[in-house]
Design an enzyme around this catalytic site. Structure first.
Site, short mmCIF file in Angstrom:
data_model
loop_
_atom_site.label_atom_id
_atom_site.label_comp_id
_atom_site.label_asym_id
_atom_site.label_seq_id
_atom_site.Cartn_x
_atom_site.Cartn_y
_atom_site.Cartn_z
N GLU A 458 0.81 -1.22 0.00
CA GLU A 458 0.00 0.00 0.00
C GLU A 458 0.84 1.27 0.00
O GLU A 458 0.70 2.14 0.86
CB GLU A 458 -0.98 -0.03 1.19
CG GLU A 458 -2.02 -1.13 1.00
CD GLU A 458 -2.98 -1.25 2.16
OE1 GLU A 458 -4.17 -1.47 1.91
OE2 GLU A 458 -2.54 -1.15 3.33
N GLU A 525 -4.80 -9.72 -0.06
CA GLU A 525 -5.64 -9.57 1.14
C GLU A 525 -7.08 -9.78 0.70
O GLU A 525 -7.52 -9.19 -0.29
CB GLU A 525 -5.48 -8.19 1.78
CG GLU A 525 -4.10 -7.92 2.34
CD GLU A 525 -3.96 -6.52 2.94
OE1 GLU A 525 -5.01 -5.90 3.26
OE2 GLU A 525 -2.82 -6.07 3.09
#
Length: 1011
Positions: A458, A525
């Site tokens: 991220e 994820e």
């Protein structure tokens, strides 16, 4: 080499390592093979972990000056444990934030500026050092320090380091002395590195991994890179060693040998003259390949011998032969398509934070193996070396992730806003970011378990991360490179060898897979496990059999990040974000695990274990079909158990030992007893371990399947029961030989059910339209969208009542009016000649309303009725969209034990497919609820819906004063694609425009021979 520290380094991203040695492999050198075989008290290593003197300063200006001097008086200082964190030992405040930076709203900063609010911990460790003959160099290693630190030894500056999660090594040969020495360290909470360590975790500070000295002999293996080059048919291999060796004397030699698990030579000892750079190659015939299914490891022995033949150093490494590659846009391990049944794992312990112990790591690895998890992503930083060794040995596939996350620099309130991304394309951040990838790879490169390097998490995209990926590939072509962030910045799509997504909905994933994918696909994820979650996970795992490019995913995440408020023994209370007055905070978002912070298994694991199981088992009445999903191992280590249940009770079992090769499907016949009496039957088939393994006992169930069928036939009817109706002005009473019941026109239901002087109704049963919101419900604004149903649940009123006291079976029908809604549900009670009270509830449906959370009836009983027994799906809680792991059977437990220990109280404890449920006191007296027609959903908890809804922590729940029993026609699923907006999938919602009906009976049990 710098001789003096400079505080300005903290704010300079181009200064991240001063006097630090180059990163090397994590091999362990011993003075001899005999010492290595003992495995403890390595004379070449000296631990400096333990109690250190400590002083905390609130900011940089308040830090103690000159504390590193040899004669500095620390008698008034505090003590702190190393490894450990300052905040968790009473020095500073715990703070949890997710994407936002911890100084948000406190200071207006842009990278690389450093916050003024910057704790500084000053550490002193006095120790005794004894050199050994032949030592060439002494290296001081810090395995992990958050976030930046300066080091002095005996008053002399040693160096500076950042990158919290990889080792910082310093040459202290000329500074250390035999006898007493003093090590001084100053640790800073914030530095420019804080901009790229914005992981979703507690912001903790300190020396949190081991500190140790290595006495390196003059003849020393500095670095080792082991690669295994397999032939295309995987029947032969070349073992390649790239070694860097330090030595001073001529005539020194290196001996290399490789043996198998039984101690047999695979490569007999071979002797070479030492060189600074050596790359010997050895042929290995028919190697046993490494995989998570069969983690075959060989023992590599490297002996460095002095010119006189004595051993200077001995290195023992475990080697796994395997090939990982992309073939036709699909990832293959040893020639076969791989599917990752994975989980993301933070290093975490509720008392120690990320300073986890070996016991924690061992528990985690064994837990993964027992629950069919075959892969781990080290979110979002390199873990301790011991963890990778365990993954090598036990068999787990690893995505090893670099310590990089800058989430708050480009995403605000879930919106992409990359106006000032770090590192992005910024050249001043390039070296420090690439260094993090380099430090990870060089330390971890010899672990067979690591299949993929990850560039971090991220951090948007850009040139810098692309450069890191290219460096990783160039240094290690044997592995692939992962980075999810290219999804947000396609300029450098080549950063990742695979398409990686987070929390993409199943339909979106399937659309991508249908559109001629050019890369393999993983979900790095998915199925966000916050609170009561993981619903609909099967919609993802089912894709693995449909699309070859879909290669699995990694659950977010493994363990709740909640910190102990007490000692963790008698006091098991846990604190979440905000509970420590930490602001800003992201509050409860730190608890997303499939286990609690105490490593207690939650019911979500039941589903994960089933969806990840390596065998698909489909029983029928006379045979079971088994598909071996494994790539490499057969079912030889497993026995097949067949069990037949009648109405939940086992009546037959048998065991077989079929051997089904990897990738094959077989149908195994069996014979059930001939004449089966009328009733409901379940054939349950289990594959279980024949023998104990490293990770489970013999008998552990690896895979499971079930088939339910009905045998029709006449069931003897019981004799009719005499009924005595008593019609009052406002009540209908009915007396039977075993109990009496009272139905109130005023209060809209059964106000009394009494037997042997025991009253079973604390309050009349109430219709329920609302469940205590889950974390996922809150995240998707369920309360806003469905508020009409909470109002209906709380404030509906009784409408017309129809009493039939004259019929053969007395009955009362109630109609109810819901506030502001043009819909009138009904509930009917009928006392039958069979001695049971028959209850029906109907919801007629209404147009234009939001989905209905639940429809059913809640019974309030005295708290003495504190246990239950039921026949339905279990044994753990399950929901419409999370019941693949549940099985049919009879289970019993306490009402209090049915309250799942989610960190925030919420809906929990439900059982789908319930045929009957009995709620009892300690003497077996209570009520039996039995489905009529289709099964119902059942729950029994010590709290009502609104008590669960309003409590923010388990300790805020009130004292237990009742037992609340829920009998529901349907409850919506729990969802779990994410916890910030994803809806429950349509098949598991309850459209409010469709009618619903519920039918069951209730009767007292355990009194005067009742059953």
């Amino acid at each position: 080499m710098s001789s003096q520290p400079n505080i300005a380094w903290l704010a300079d991203p181009q200064v991240f390592a001063v006097n630090r040695l180059d990163p090397v492999s994590d091999h362990i050198a011993w003075p001899s093979a005999e010492a290595a075989s003992r495995g403890t008290d390595n004379p070449l290593r000296q631990s400096l972990s333990g109690r250190w003197a400590f002083s905390l300063a609130d900011n940089v200006d308040a830090r103690p000056e000159g504390f590193h001097a040899r004669d500095f008086d620390v008698s008034g200082w505090d003590a702190i444990e190393v490894p450990g964190y300052m905040q968790l030992q009473g020095f500073g405040k715990n703070q949890y934030v997710n994407t936002q930076y911890p100084w948000e709203g406190r200071e207006a900063l842009r990278p690389p500026e450093v916050a003024r609010d910057n704790l500084v911990g000053s550490y002193i460790r006095d120790f005794t050092f004894t050199s050994i003959p032949g030592t060439g160099r002494v290296v001081l290693t810090f395995d992990g320090v958050e976030t930046a630190f300066f080091v002095w030894l005996n008053g002399v500056f040693v160096g500076y380091g950042e990158d919290s999660f990889t080792p910082s090594r310093f040459d202290v040969t000329g500074l250390i002395a035999d006898g007493e020495n003093r090590l001084a360290v100053q640790v800073f909470q914030r530095s420019s590195a804080s901009w790229i360590e914005d992981q979703d975790f507690w912001r903790l500070t300190g020396i949190f991994r081991d500190v140790w000295l290595e006495k390196q002999p003059a003849l020393h293996l500095e670095d080792l890179f082991v690669t295994t080059d397999l032939s295309d048919d995987f029947t032969a291999a070349k073992l390649k060693l790239a070694m860097k060796i330090a030595f001073a004397d001529p005539g020194v030699r290196v001996e290399v040998a490789l043996s198998d698990r039984d101690g047999n030579w695979v490569v007999a000892p071979q002797n070479f003259a030492a060189a600074e750079d050596m790359e010997p190659v050895f042929d290995v015939a028919s190697p046993d390949l490494w995989s998570a299914e069969a983690p075959n490891l060989y023992d590599l022995a490297i002996t460095l011998r002095n010119a006189d033949g004595t051993t200077a150093e001995f290195i023992a490494e475990r080697v796994g032969f395997r090939r990982f590659e992309i073939v036709d846009r699909v990832m293959h391990l040893n020639g076969r398509r791989i599917v990752f049944n994975g989980v993301n794992r933070h290093e975490f312990n509720p008392v120690r934070g990320r300073a986890v112990t070996y016991e924690d790591m061992l528990f985690d690895v064994r837990f993964f193996k027992r629950n069919n998890i075959n892969a781990v992503r080290t979110s979002h930083y390199p873990n301790q070396s011991a963890f990778y060794r365990l993954c090598d040995e036990y068999g787990l596939y690893v995505i090893d992730e670099a310590n990089l996350e800058s989430h708050g620099s480009w995403q605000k309130d879930n919106k992409i806003e990359p106006s000032w991304v770090v590192p992005g394309d910024r050249p001043d951040w390039r070296d420090c970011v690439l260094d993090r990838g380099r430090s990870m790879l060089e330390r971890d490169k010899n672990h067979a378990s690591i299949l993929i390097w990850s560039c971090g998490n991220e951090s948007f995209g850009g040139r810098v991360i692309y450069d890191m990926s290219n460096w990783l590939r160039a240094r290690d072509p044997s592995r692939l490179v992962h980075y999810e962030g290219v999804f947000h910045d396609r300029r450098y799509d080549g950063t990742s060898d695979m398409e990686s997504r987070m929390y993409a909905r199943p339909g979106d994933v399937e659309a991508w897979l249908k559109d001629d994918p050019q890369k393999p696909f993983i979900l790095c994820e998915y199925t966000h496990a916050m609170g009561n979650s993981c619903g609909g996970m099967h919609l993802y795992t089912d894709l693995a059999d449909k699309y070859p490019h879909y290669q699995g995913g990694f659950i977010w995440d493994y363990i709740d990040q909640a910190l102990a408020l007490g000692d963790g023994k008698g006091d098991r209370r846990l604190g979440l974000g905000g509970d420590f007055d930490d602001r800003p905070s992201d509050y409860t978002f730190c608890t997303d695990g499939i286990v609690t912070a105490w490593r207690e298994e939650t019911p979500k694991v039941q589903e994960v274990r089933a969806l990840y199981q390596p065998f698909a088992i489909s029983p029928a009445r006379e045979a079971v079909t088994i598909r071996n999903r494994n790539l490499f191992v057969s079912s030889a280590a497993l026995s097949l158990g067949i069990r037949l249940l009648k109405d939940g009770v086992a009546v037959f079992s048998t065991t077989m030992e079929p051997e089904i090769a990897a990738g094959e499907t077989a149908t195994v016949p069996f014979d059930l007893p001939g004449d089966l009496a009328p009733g409901e039957y379940a054939v349950q088939a289990s594959l279980c371990l024949k023998a104990k393994t490293l990770w489970a006992e013999a008998g552990h169930e690896v895979a499971f399947g079930e088939h339910v069928f009905q045998v029709e036939g006449d069931v003897a009817a019981s004799a009719p029961v005499a009924l005595k109706p008593i019609r009052g002005d406002l009540h209908l009473g009915v007396e039977t030989p075993d109990y009496s019941a009272l139905f109130s026109e005023i209060f809209g239901g059964m106000t009394s059910l009494r037997a042997d002087g025991i009253e079973f109704m604390r309050r009349p049963p109430r219709l329920t339209f609302w469940r205590a919101m889950t974390d996922n419900d809150r995240g998707r604004n369920h309360g806003f969208d469905c508020a009409v149903w909470q109002a209906a649940n709380l404030y509906y009123k009784r409408g017309p009542v129809v009493v039939d006291a004259e019929g053969d079976e007395p009955s009362v029908r109630y109609r109810f009016t819901l506030p502001g809604l043009a819909v009138e549900p009904e509930v009917t009670y009928r006392v039958g000649r069979d001695g049971r009270i028959h209850v029906t509830a109907g919801f007629p449906g209404a147009e234009g309303l939001s989905n209905l959370p639940i429809f059913g009836l809640q019974f309030t009983m005295a708290p003495a009725f504190d246990r239950f027994r039921y026949y339905g799906l279990g044994p753990e809680e399950n929901y419409a969209d999370r019941c693949r792991g549940a099985r049919l059977g009879i289970d019993e437990r306490s009402v209090a034990g049915n309250l799942t220990p989610y960190s925030v109280p919420q809906e929990c404890g439900n059982r789908t497919g319930t045929r009957f449920a009995e709620v009892m006191d300690e003497n077996g007296r209570g009520l039996r609820f039995a489905a009529e027609g289709k099964p119902f959903e059942f729950n029994a908890l010590p709290y009502g819906t609104m008590e669960l809804e309003t409590a923010e922590r388990p300790e805020e729940l009130p004292p237990v004063t009742k037992t609340v029993v829920t009998i529901a026609a349907r409850q919506m699923g729990v969802g779990g694609d994410d916890s910030w907006g994803a809806p429950v999938h349509d098949p598991y919602n309850i459209p409010s425009n469709e009618p619903l009906s519920l039918a069951f009976s209730v009767v007292p049990i355990g009194l005067k021979g009742n059953s």
